[in-house]
Design an enzyme around this catalytic site. Structure first.
Site, PDB file in Angstrom:
ATOM      1  CG  HIS A 300      -1.740   1.269   1.318  1.00 33.94           C
ATOM      2  ND1 HIS A 300      -2.663   1.614   0.358  1.00 33.94           N
ATOM      3  CD2 HIS A 300      -1.740   2.275   2.218  1.00 33.94           C
ATOM      4  CE1 HIS A 300      -3.220   2.771   0.695  1.00 33.94           C
ATOM      5  NE2 HIS A 300      -2.674   3.198   1.810  1.00 33.94           N
ATOM      6  CB  CYS A 301       3.568   2.370   2.040  1.00 29.80           C
ATOM      7  SG  CYS A 301       2.475   2.469   3.475  1.00 29.80           S
ATOM      8  CB  ILE A 302       6.943   1.158  -1.538  1.00 32.50           C
ATOM      9  CG1 ILE A 302       7.500   1.003  -0.113  1.00 32.50           C
ATOM     10  CG2 ILE A 302       8.089   1.494  -2.488  1.00 32.50           C
ATOM     11  CD1 ILE A 302       8.490  -0.107   0.045  1.00 32.50           C
TER      12      ILE A 302
END
Length: 470
Positions: A300-302
């Site tokens: 979900h983040c990078i």
């Protein structure tokens, strides 16, 4: 039958717990009350969003003795938790069951229950739109819902990854629509999540928390709160700084992964093994940190966070060329992998991709987790199907592909069993995610062609003409 024990703590009257020594201001009184409740483990903690971030946090607070209310819009999830069942692989049922049997935990879909909370932590998704711009619909909806139940004396903490300014520019006005004011009636802070699902060395409790408050009291209360459950809180000067810290951490990874992905392309053209290069370079005791190439970015983040900063930077007339270039390189990796597969099918078997039977090994975004979010495997899967290949997959952690926003056509597909027969039936095995549970020796013995994007075969000590890296 539910294993949930009585949650008397959530029904207790607020006034019964507000007998602190008088202090000069209303805000000071709220601060003192919250600090006393937190230090006594009596602060009632409400967590909105019980996914990969919110659920581990809820477990940790409850296990530290705090009464916890978990809120999620998915009624199926709430019922499962109240029955002692987990829906996240690395959080076992036994841990969830203990929340109800031994601790004061309750899951609900009713935001009204948050009136009784002292601490409210927001852990909702922050995806991108189809135009690669921030999608804050979940934060905004949560803020509007909270405004209707917010009461004086609470602290609200946002943990969702987002661009600098979100806490004050987006969430704060929504909460203050209640008529209450941040810094006077309630406190507002930002503390970015730092979860790494599947990382046995660094669970939630072992990762320090960055904390930025809308005012000094908010920062202090949030810092003391997290100090009780993790390996230290790290206060910073503002929510914007804390928001920037989160983006910086993940942009650092995205840029370095892009660099090694580009190095991989160059190494392959020169006949050099990039994994050997990186492992050799990593023996230098200073000035080098190993990052490894792959089929693209997932999680979900990078893959998401860099675009949050590039979007916000445009407001200030700044072009983030370096970050955007890294994004382009990483986004191009699935296409590069498919091109290598096409090439190897042609060179080793004299056949085209159309009509070829391809077995994907690993569909999760990284090894040893059951998380599909932004997985490059899904992009590769759809690319292969569009080019006429017959595609199946095996993933020991994901028996079924659940619905995703970007890859709806793959929903409902089931993992195939990994047997000598299924391996031999494939014209090529494409290793996308290097799960430890996969028997790579079995794959090596029975596959006709293996295209390995993670060096899984090399790490297993398997080298052969039919094993190629991509």
């Amino acid at each position: 039958m539910s294993v949930l024990k009585s949650t008397v703590g959530w029904a207790a009257d607020i006034s019964e717990r507000s007998s602190e020594v008088p202090v000069p201001s209303v805000a000071g009184q709220h601060r003192q009350t919250l600090l006393e409740l937190i230090l006594a483990a009596k602060a009632r903690v409400g967590i909105i969003g019980l996914g990969y971030v919110g659920l581990p946090l809820a477990c940790l607070f409850a296990e530290k003795g705090y009464p916890v209310l978990g809120i999620d819009s998915d009624e199926v999830k709430a019922r499962a938790l109240n029955r002692g069942r987990s829906y996240i692989e690395h959080i076992p049922d036994e841990r969830i069951a203990a929340l109800g049997q031994q601790h004061d935990f309750k899951a609900s879909t009713d935001m009204e229950e948050l009136r009784q909370a002292d601490v409210i932590i927001i852990c909702v998704p922050t995806p991108l739109t189809r135009h690669r711009e921030p999608d804050l619909q979940f934060i905004e909806a949560t803020g509007r819902a909270l405004a209707s139940v917010l009461r004086p004396g609470q602290i609200v903490i946002l943990e969702s990854s987002t661009y600098p300014g979100t806490t004050r520019e987006v969430l704060k006005p929504l909460l203050e629509a209640s008529g209450l004011r941040s810094g006077r009636d309630f406190f507002l802070a930002y503390s970015p999540e730092r979860e790494d699902p599947g990382n046995a060395s660094f669970g939630t409790s072992r990762i320090p928390k960055i904390v930025g408050g809308d005012c000094a009291a908010a920062r202090e209360v949030a810092t003391v709160l997290y100090d009780q459950i993790v390996a230290g809180a790290v206060p910073v000067s503002s929510p914007e700084t804390a928001e920037f810290v989160k983006l910086s951490e993940n942009i650092f990874r995205a840029v370095n992964i892009a660099l090694v992905n580009e190095l991989k392309v160059i190494c392959m053209a020169m006949g050099v093994d990039v994994w050997e290069v990186i492992d050799a370079a990593a023996t230098k005791p200073f000035g080098f940190m190993p990052f490894y190439p792959g089929p693209g970015l997932g999680g979900h983040c990078i893959p998401v966070d860099p675009f949050y900063l590039t979007w916000k930077a445009r407001e200030f007339g700044i072009n983030t060329k370096f970050i955007e270039l890294a994004g382009e390189i990483n986004a191009a990796m699935p296409e590069f992998v498919v091109a290598q597969l096409v090439r190897q099918l042609s060179e080793q078997q004299g056949r085209a991709l159309r009509g070829a039977r391809i077995l994907l090994l690993g569909i999760a975004y990284k090894k040893n987790v059951d998380d599909l979010r932004e997985s490059p495997a899904l992009t590769i899967f759809e690319m292969l199907l569009k080019q006429g290949a017959e595609v199946t997959f095996h993933d020991p952690h994901i028996p079924l592909i659940k619905p995703t926003r970007e890859h709806a056509s793959l929903s409902g597909l089931k993992s195939t069993e990994l047997t000598p027969e299924t391996i031999a039936a494939a014209d090529a095995v494409l290793i996308v995610t290097d799960h430890n549970q996969v028997d790579y020796d079995l794959v090596g013995r029975h596959a006709r062609l293996i295209v390995d994007t993670r060096n899984a075969m090399g790490r297993a000590g398997i080298s052969a003409a039919h094993v190629v890296k991509a």
